[in-house]
Design a protein around this motif. Structure first.
Motif, PDB file in Angstrom:
ATOM      1  N   ARG A  62       0.827  -1.212   0.000  1.00 27.63           N
ATOM      2  CA  ARG A  62       0.000   0.000   0.000  1.00 27.63           C
ATOM      3  C   ARG A  62       0.859   1.259   0.000  1.00 27.63           C
ATOM      4  O   ARG A  62       0.629   2.198  -0.764  1.00 27.63           O
ATOM      5  CB  ARG A  62      -0.921  -0.003   1.224  1.00 27.63           C
ATOM      6  CG  ARG A  62      -1.751   1.260   1.386  1.00 27.63           C
ATOM      7  CD  ARG A  62      -2.688   1.159   2.565  1.00 27.63           C
ATOM      8  NE  ARG A  62      -1.993   0.995   3.826  1.00 27.63           N
ATOM      9  CZ  ARG A  62      -1.455   2.002   4.524  1.00 27.63           C
ATOM     10  NH1 ARG A  62      -1.525   3.245   4.069  1.00 27.63           N
ATOM     11  NH2 ARG A  62      -0.858   1.773   5.673  1.00 27.63           N
ATOM     12  N   LYS A  63       1.878   1.269   0.847  1.00 25.49           N
ATOM     13  CA  LYS A  63       2.730   2.454   0.934  1.00 25.49           C
ATOM     14  C   LYS A  63       3.574   2.639  -0.326  1.00 25.49           C
ATOM     15  O   LYS A  63       3.734   3.759  -0.825  1.00 25.49           O
ATOM     16  CB  LYS A  63       3.637   2.355   2.163  1.00 25.49           C
ATOM     17  CG  LYS A  63       2.917   2.526   3.488  1.00 25.49           C
ATOM     18  CD  LYS A  63       3.913   2.510   4.635  1.00 25.49           C
ATOM     19  CE  LYS A  63       3.245   2.825   5.952  1.00 25.49           C
ATOM     20  NZ  LYS A  63       4.213   2.834   7.079  1.00 25.49           N
ATOM     21  N   LEU A  64       4.147   1.525  -0.821  1.00 23.22           N
ATOM     22  CA  LEU A  64       4.982   1.631  -2.013  1.00 23.22           C
ATOM     23  C   LEU A  64       4.171   2.088  -3.218  1.00 23.22           C
ATOM     24  O   LEU A  64       4.630   2.922  -4.008  1.00 23.22           O
ATOM     25  CB  LEU A  64       5.670   0.293  -2.291  1.00 23.22           C
ATOM     26  CG  LEU A  64       6.589   0.236  -3.519  1.00 23.22           C
ATOM     27  CD1 LEU A  64       7.669   1.318  -3.442  1.00 23.22           C
ATOM     28  CD2 LEU A  64       7.218  -1.140  -3.645  1.00 23.22           C
ATOM     29  N   ASN A  65       2.971   1.562  -3.367  1.00 19.67           N
ATOM     30  CA  ASN A  65       2.121   2.004  -4.482  1.00 19.67           C
ATOM     31  C   ASN A  65       1.683   3.457  -4.321  1.00 19.67           C
ATOM     32  O   ASN A  65       1.230   4.079  -5.280  1.00 19.67           O
ATOM     33  CB  ASN A  65       0.907   1.089  -4.623  1.00 19.67           C
ATOM     34  CG  ASN A  65       1.252  -0.218  -5.309  1.00 19.67           C
ATOM     35  OD1 ASN A  65       2.288  -0.339  -5.968  1.00 19.67           O
ATOM     36  ND2 ASN A  65       0.400  -1.213  -5.172  1.00 19.67           N
ATOM     37  N   GLY A  66       1.834   3.980  -3.114  1.00 19.94           N
ATOM     38  CA  GLY A  66       1.631   5.407  -2.880  1.00 19.94           C
ATOM     39  C   GLY A  66       2.912   6.204  -3.056  1.00 19.94           C
ATOM     40  O   GLY A  66       3.000   7.352  -2.624  1.00 19.94           O
ATOM     41  N   LYS A  67       3.931   5.568  -3.637  1.00 19.78           N
ATOM     42  CA  LYS A  67       5.234   6.165  -3.965  1.00 19.78           C
ATOM     43  C   LYS A  67       6.099   6.435  -2.737  1.00 19.78           C
ATOM     44  O   LYS A  67       7.011   7.270  -2.782  1.00 19.78           O
ATOM     45  CB  LYS A  67       5.054   7.445  -4.793  1.00 19.78           C
ATOM     46  CG  LYS A  67       4.355   7.196  -6.126  1.00 19.78           C
ATOM     47  CD  LYS A  67       4.307   8.447  -6.977  1.00 19.78           C
ATOM     48  CE  LYS A  67       3.637   8.159  -8.331  1.00 19.78           C
ATOM     49  NZ  LYS A  67       3.593   9.350  -9.209  1.00 19.78           N
ATOM     50  N   ASP A  68       5.851   5.697  -1.653  1.00 25.22           N
ATOM     51  CA  ASP A  68       6.708   5.801  -0.474  1.00 25.22           C
ATOM     52  C   ASP A  68       7.790   4.723  -0.565  1.00 25.22           C
ATOM     53  O   ASP A  68       7.718   3.685   0.080  1.00 25.22           O
ATOM     54  CB  ASP A  68       5.869   5.637   0.803  1.00 25.22           C
ATOM     55  CG  ASP A  68       6.697   5.845   2.070  1.00 25.22           C
ATOM     56  OD1 ASP A  68       7.914   6.105   1.957  1.00 25.22           O
ATOM     57  OD2 ASP A  68       6.124   5.727   3.171  1.00 25.22           O
ATOM     58  N   TYR A  69       8.798   4.983  -1.369  1.00 25.82           N
ATOM     59  CA  TYR A  69       9.880   4.021  -1.567  1.00 25.82           C
ATOM     60  C   TYR A  69      10.697   3.838  -0.288  1.00 25.82           C
ATOM     61  O   TYR A  69      11.206   2.744  -0.021  1.00 25.82           O
ATOM     62  CB  TYR A  69      10.801   4.478  -2.699  1.00 25.82           C
ATOM     63  CG  TYR A  69      10.208   4.375  -4.080  1.00 25.82           C
ATOM     64  CD1 TYR A  69      10.469   3.284  -4.894  1.00 25.82           C
ATOM     65  CD2 TYR A  69       9.384   5.382  -4.583  1.00 25.82           C
ATOM     66  CE1 TYR A  69       9.938   3.183  -6.171  1.00 25.82           C
ATOM     67  CE2 TYR A  69       8.842   5.302  -5.863  1.00 25.82           C
ATOM     68  CZ  TYR A  69       9.117   4.201  -6.654  1.00 25.82           C
ATOM     69  OH  TYR A  69       8.582   4.108  -7.910  1.00 25.82           O
ATOM     70  N   ASP A  70      10.819   4.891   0.510  1.00 32.61           N
ATOM     71  CA  ASP A  70      11.658   4.834   1.702  1.00 32.61           C
ATOM     72  C   ASP A  70      11.126   3.883   2.766  1.00 32.61           C
ATOM     73  O   ASP A  70      11.870   3.467   3.656  1.00 32.61           O
ATOM     74  CB  ASP A  70      11.803   6.231   2.313  1.00 32.61           C
ATOM     75  CG  ASP A  70      12.632   7.164   1.445  1.00 32.61           C
ATOM     76  OD1 ASP A  70      13.423   6.655   0.635  1.00 32.61           O
ATOM     77  OD2 ASP A  70      12.478   8.396   1.580  1.00 32.61           O
ATOM     78  N   CYS A  71       9.828   3.539   2.670  1.00 28.41           N
ATOM     79  CA  CYS A  71       9.239   2.668   3.696  1.00 28.41           C
ATOM     80  C   CYS A  71       9.663   1.213   3.549  1.00 28.41           C
ATOM     81  O   CYS A  71       9.540   0.434   4.496  1.00 28.41           O
ATOM     82  CB  CYS A  71       7.707   2.749   3.637  1.00 28.41           C
ATOM     83  SG  CYS A  71       6.963   1.677   2.355  1.00 28.41           S
ATOM     84  N   VAL A  72      10.151   0.834   2.372  1.00 28.59           N
ATOM     85  CA  VAL A  72      10.299  -0.589   2.062  1.00 28.59           C
ATOM     86  C   VAL A  72      11.242  -1.333   3.014  1.00 28.59           C
ATOM     87  O   VAL A  72      10.880  -2.389   3.541  1.00 28.59           O
ATOM     88  CB  VAL A  72      10.715  -0.787   0.590  1.00 28.59           C
ATOM     89  CG1 VAL A  72      11.050  -2.253   0.314  1.00 28.59           C
ATOM     90  CG2 VAL A  72       9.580  -0.329  -0.327  1.00 28.59           C
ATOM     91  N   PRO A  73      12.482  -0.847   3.286  1.00 30.45           N
ATOM     92  CA  PRO A  73      13.338  -1.615   4.195  1.00 30.45           C
ATOM     93  C   PRO A  73      12.718  -1.849   5.571  1.00 30.45           C
ATOM     94  O   PRO A  73      12.795  -2.956   6.118  1.00 30.45           O
ATOM     95  CB  PRO A  73      14.603  -0.752   4.284  1.00 30.45           C
ATOM     96  CG  PRO A  73      14.643  -0.025   2.987  1.00 30.45           C
ATOM     97  CD  PRO A  73      13.205   0.295   2.685  1.00 30.45           C
TER      98      PRO A  73
END
Length: 239
Positions: free
Chosen positions: A102-113
């Motif tokens: 959900r966050k990544l598809n919202g363009k929050d790349y920094d959340c992934v790790p």
């Protein structure tokens, strides 16, 4: 043809899965063979190294397709490979239902790790309860590191000792609830009846909750910041 995992990702998967030409029981109690292959595996089964390599390539292609379907934002080759490794290890259903997606598809790349670092538990077959595994902590850290790695870095084998687990951002666990269904409450892998049933939570079990989608809510059974599944919130009462 679907996008393929790159050599960095393939190295990571091989490093953590290891090669086993004879079927064995993994820490989660599942018959496994080759490089972490679990579909239609029978104890006593044996394969060759080449067969293991062929099966791995098929598995990577299947999970590459799953990542392509789940993630709508642009990914470089290392980012894509890290998510294929994660989906292969944790399941495409868990990727689809995850806060990470959900966050990544919202363009929050920094959340992934940090979101990857929350997926470090497996069910102990001897107790039926989830517990954190050191190998999963290391794998999630390696996937997070690969996600952040510039694509122009040369492919390399992974060191034997991986970085410490990246701590998740404090979020979502705010209140405690108790199960209010007399016959127990089904916990599923995602927000909906179509997702697999992971467990049946007994009456009065205490848990914490995370994000909500409709009447479905993420649950954290041990209040440790790791989401264990989803339940129908109607059958919870605040304590």
């Amino acid at each position: 043809m679907s996008r393929l995992i790159n050599q960095n990702g393939l190295n990571l998967v091989k490093q953590f899965e290891g090669l086993y030409t004879d079927a064995y029981i993994c820490p989660a109690g599942v018959p496994t063979i080759g490089y972490g292959h679990t579909q239609n595996v029978q104890m006593g089964q044996s394969i060759t190294e080449q067969e293991a390599e062929n099966i791995l390539q098929d598995d990577m292609q299947a999970f590459a397709i799953a990542v392509e379907k789940a993630i709508s934002v642009e990914l470089n080759d290392n980012q894509f490979a890290a998510l294929v490794s994660f989906a292969f290890n944790c399941g495409a259903g868990n990727l689809n239902a995850s806060t990470l997606r959900r966050k990544l598809n919202g363009k929050d790349y920094d959340c992934v790790p940090s979101e990857l670092s929350r997926w470090v538990k497996a069910t102990d077959p001897s107790t039926g309860k989830k517990r954190s595994l050191a190998g999963l902590v290391k794998r999630r850290a390696a996937e997070g590191e690969l996600f952040l790695k510039p694509v122009d870095d040369e492919a390399s084998t992974l060191p034997e000792l991986m970085p410490q687990k990246i701590e998740p951002e404090p979020e979502m666990v705010v209140d405690q609830y108790a199960v209010n269904a007399r016959s127990g409450l089904r916990m599923r892998a995602g927000a909906g009846q179509d997702f697999d049933i992971l467990d049946n939570l007994p009456l009065n079990q205490i848990l914490s909750i995370g994000q909500e989608i409709g009447n479905w809510v993420e649950v954290d059974l041990e209040s440790d910041g790791v989401i264990d599944g989803w339940v129908y919130k109607t059958y919870l009462r605040k304590v």
